[in-house]
Design a protein around this motif. Structure first.
Motif, mmCIF file in Angstrom:
data_model
loop_
_atom_site.group_PDB
_atom_site.id
_atom_site.type_symbol
_atom_site.label_atom_id
_atom_site.label_comp_id
_atom_site.label_asym_id
_atom_site.label_seq_id
_atom_site.Cartn_x
_atom_site.Cartn_y
_atom_site.Cartn_z
ATOM 1 N N GLY A 88 17.831 29.955 -11.392
ATOM 2 C CA GLY A 88 17.357 30.094 -10.018
ATOM 3 C C GLY A 88 15.902 30.530 -10.057
ATOM 4 O O GLY A 88 15.360 30.840 -11.123
ATOM 5 N N HIS A 89 15.246 30.566 -8.916
ATOM 6 C CA HIS A 89 13.848 31.035 -8.899
ATOM 7 C C HIS A 89 13.664 32.085 -7.809
ATOM 8 O O HIS A 89 14.201 31.960 -6.709
ATOM 9 C CB HIS A 89 12.854 29.876 -8.736
ATOM 10 N N ASP A 127 15.682 29.344 0.105
ATOM 11 C CA ASP A 127 14.967 28.782 -1.044
ATOM 12 C C ASP A 127 14.157 29.877 -1.735
ATOM 13 O O ASP A 127 13.024 30.104 -1.385
ATOM 14 C CB ASP A 127 14.056 27.651 -0.563
ATOM 15 N N ASP A 128 14.703 30.582 -2.718
ATOM 16 C CA ASP A 128 15.991 30.352 -3.346
ATOM 17 C C ASP A 128 16.701 31.693 -3.558
ATOM 18 O O ASP A 128 17.673 31.780 -4.284
ATOM 19 C CB ASP A 128 15.751 29.640 -4.685
ATOM 20 N N GLN A 131 20.282 31.869 -2.374
ATOM 21 C CA GLN A 131 21.104 31.023 -3.241
ATOM 22 C C GLN A 131 21.392 31.710 -4.581
ATOM 23 O O GLN A 131 22.538 31.760 -5.048
ATOM 24 C CB GLN A 131 20.398 29.685 -3.490
ATOM 25 N N GLU A 161 8.456 28.326 -9.637
ATOM 26 C CA GLU A 161 8.990 27.030 -9.206
ATOM 27 C C GLU A 161 8.208 26.478 -8.028
ATOM 28 O O GLU A 161 7.981 25.270 -7.935
ATOM 29 C CB GLU A 161 10.470 27.191 -8.843
ATOM 30 N N CYS A 187 21.539 26.385 -8.578
ATOM 31 C CA CYS A 187 21.875 26.629 -7.171
ATOM 32 C C CYS A 187 20.606 26.532 -6.333
ATOM 33 O O CYS A 187 20.105 27.529 -5.812
ATOM 34 C CB CYS A 187 22.527 28.000 -7.008
ATOM 35 N N ASP A 188 20.060 25.315 -6.220
ATOM 36 C CA ASP A 188 18.842 25.108 -5.443
ATOM 37 C C ASP A 188 18.979 23.819 -4.632
ATOM 38 O O ASP A 188 18.014 23.118 -4.389
ATOM 39 C CB ASP A 188 17.627 25.030 -6.380
ATOM 40 N N THR A 189 20.232 23.508 -4.260
ATOM 41 C CA THR A 189 20.513 22.304 -3.501
ATOM 42 C C THR A 189 21.294 22.686 -2.244
ATOM 43 O O THR A 189 21.300 23.845 -1.854
ATOM 44 C CB THR A 189 21.307 21.293 -4.361
ATOM 45 N N GLY A 426 24.769 23.884 -4.382
ATOM 46 C CA GLY A 426 24.011 24.773 -3.512
ATOM 47 C C GLY A 426 24.662 24.863 -2.158
ATOM 48 O O GLY A 426 25.528 24.047 -1.808
#
Length: 462
Positions: A88-89, A127-128, A131, A161, A187-189, A426
């Protein structure tokens, strides 16, 4: 599988504290692209490392030439279970224009958008940070209930990111042995809709190319030279028009090598979503699908390759009128790739197509702008179907397997550099306003996202 009911119940009981922790992270102004927020980025990284350490991870902030990474390792209780890497970011986009925000972007809060439906507001909610914290809180519920995690977990949180990830590839190269796992979880969707979870099985690749067509050694008077001198705008227009036939198929030689048909059973599930997919065009004032004839909107955007002209420049474009034949004209063209299409071969085929349309006394110049292959998880993948079944237990509607028209570079890096397949799950929604003012994240996405990861982890570990 173990009985995870107590873990799910703990996640429910933890929700107020989980939200407090999320709000703490959201208050940090970790804008990676602006050097003024360098300290805030490190503060967020250090906060995450402490949270992982509290869960028993061997976690640390790892410096890079830019913003730091956070890396953590936990052994898990089942030595025969898969080793999972979660990515993740923690960095976020700038907040400009600030005046369009309805509340301060780094003062998170709740908003009731309709009776019984709340959203979390603030920069980074979807974002993010929101998440990635679904995964952290899932681990917390597992650890507090079972005393251990169900499998070996490695965590990688990035801090660049949103500014192009300049430090990521060198970091992966330098730490490949440490970071390599059986599978990556990203998990970025997003979900298909508020009730339907989704797994993104495919990401289209990309080839970018700029071409410059040159003719006369200067702009010419169209009265004196018109009809006799080559016009690079005409030449360029003919070349670009020739990229597609009357059915919408791309005409480049060998273009469809490596493009496979989507399985019928997968297309059948997409057909059930198609009425909603038409909104993709309706929301931008269109109604008639372009592209290959006979393909649905979802198939065109998720599973078929494209050739698109992204910009054309030539001649006089200022106010008023100037009757000239331009000395040169240029265009930017991009190709979205699927399956096993080879970016190098696509570029070569496009250049050959362009050269074939250049008159003998004219010239063309090419400038490449990136090339990356498509990424695709097999539709019959055990990883995908295990996660799909686990997700379907949590949400009102069964999980769907979708594609993504764009690209997530980290997925390709994990595959090419670490040899790992990635599972993209995500809980964002299309209207979360990521990168825009008034970003939000559904409270249900956060709560049920935590529960979803508990189910997925248990299923993968088994």
């Amino acid at each position: 599988m173990a009985d995870i009911t107590p873990v799910l119940e703990r996640a429910d009981a933890n929700l107020p504290e989980s939200l407090e922790r999320l709000f703490d992270l959201l208050r940090m102004k970790s804008i990676s692209t602006d050097p003024a927020y360098k300290t805030e980025c490190r503060k967020a990284a250090e906060w995450l490392a402490r949270e992982l350490q509290a869960l028993g991870f061997d976690a640390a902030v790892r410096d890079t030439p830019g913003h730091p990474m956070v890396v953590g390792h936990h052994p898990g209780e089942r030595p025969d279970a898969p080793h999972l890497l979660f990515y993740g970011h923690y960095d976020v986009q700038p907040v400009d224009p600030l005046e369009l925000w309805e509340a301060p972007p780094f003062e998170p809060g709740f908003q009731e958008v309709e009776p019984g439906r709340k959203v979390i507001t603030g920069r980074g909610t979807s974002d993010d940070k929101g998440q990635l914290m679904t995964f952290v809180e899932a681990l917390r519920a597992y650890k507090e209930t079972k005393g251990a995690l169900p499998c070996r977990i490695t965590i990688l949180f990035e801090g660049e990111e949103e500014s192009g990830s300049p430090s990521l590839k060198p970091f992966l190269e330098a730490n490949a042995d440490e970071l390599k796992a059986d599978y990556a979880l990203i998990c970025d969707t997003g979900m298909w809709d508020r009730e339907t979870p989704a797994i993104s099985a495919g990401l289209r690749g990309l080839v970018g190319e700029e071409i410059i067509v040159r003719a006369a050694d200067r702009d010419l008077h169209s009265g004196l030279y018109g009809g006799a001198a080559a016009n690079p705008i005409h030449i360029l227009a003919d070349i670009l028009a020739g990229l597609h036939d009357e059915t919408g198929r791309v005409t480049l030689e060998g273009f469809y090598e490596g493009v496979e048909e989507t399985p019928a059973e997968v297309k059948a599930t997409w057909e059930n979503l198609e009425s909603a997919a038409e909104k993709l065009l309706g929301e931008v004032g269109l109604s008639v699908p372009s592209g290959e004839r006979g393909r649905s909107v979802l198939e065109l955007t998720w599973a078929r390759p494209t050739a698109e002209v992204n910009g054309i420049v030539g001649g006089y474009t200022g106010d008023g009128f100037k009757t000239v034949i331009a000395a040169q004209a240029s265009a930017k063209v991009s190709f979205r790739l699927v399956g096993s299409q080879d970016p190098v071969k696509i570029r070569e085929s496009f250049r050959a197509h362009v050269r074939a349309g250049i008159p003998a006394d004219c010239s063309v110049e090419f400038h490449p702008h990136g090339a990356s292959p498509a990424i695709h998880l097999a539709y019959d993948s055990a990883l995908l179907n295990t996660a799909k079944a686990a997700l379907s237990q949590e949400w009102p509607k069964p999980a769907v397997v979708i594609g993504m028209g764009g690209s997530i570079p980290i997925v390709g890096d994990f595959q090419s550099m670490l040899g790992m397949e990635s599972l993209l799950v995500g809980f964002a929604l299309a209207d979360d306003r990521i990168h825009s003012p008034n970003e939000k994240y559904e409270l249900a996405s956060f709560h049920k996202g935590i529960r979803s990861w508990i189910r997925i982890l248990d299923a993968l570990a088994a």
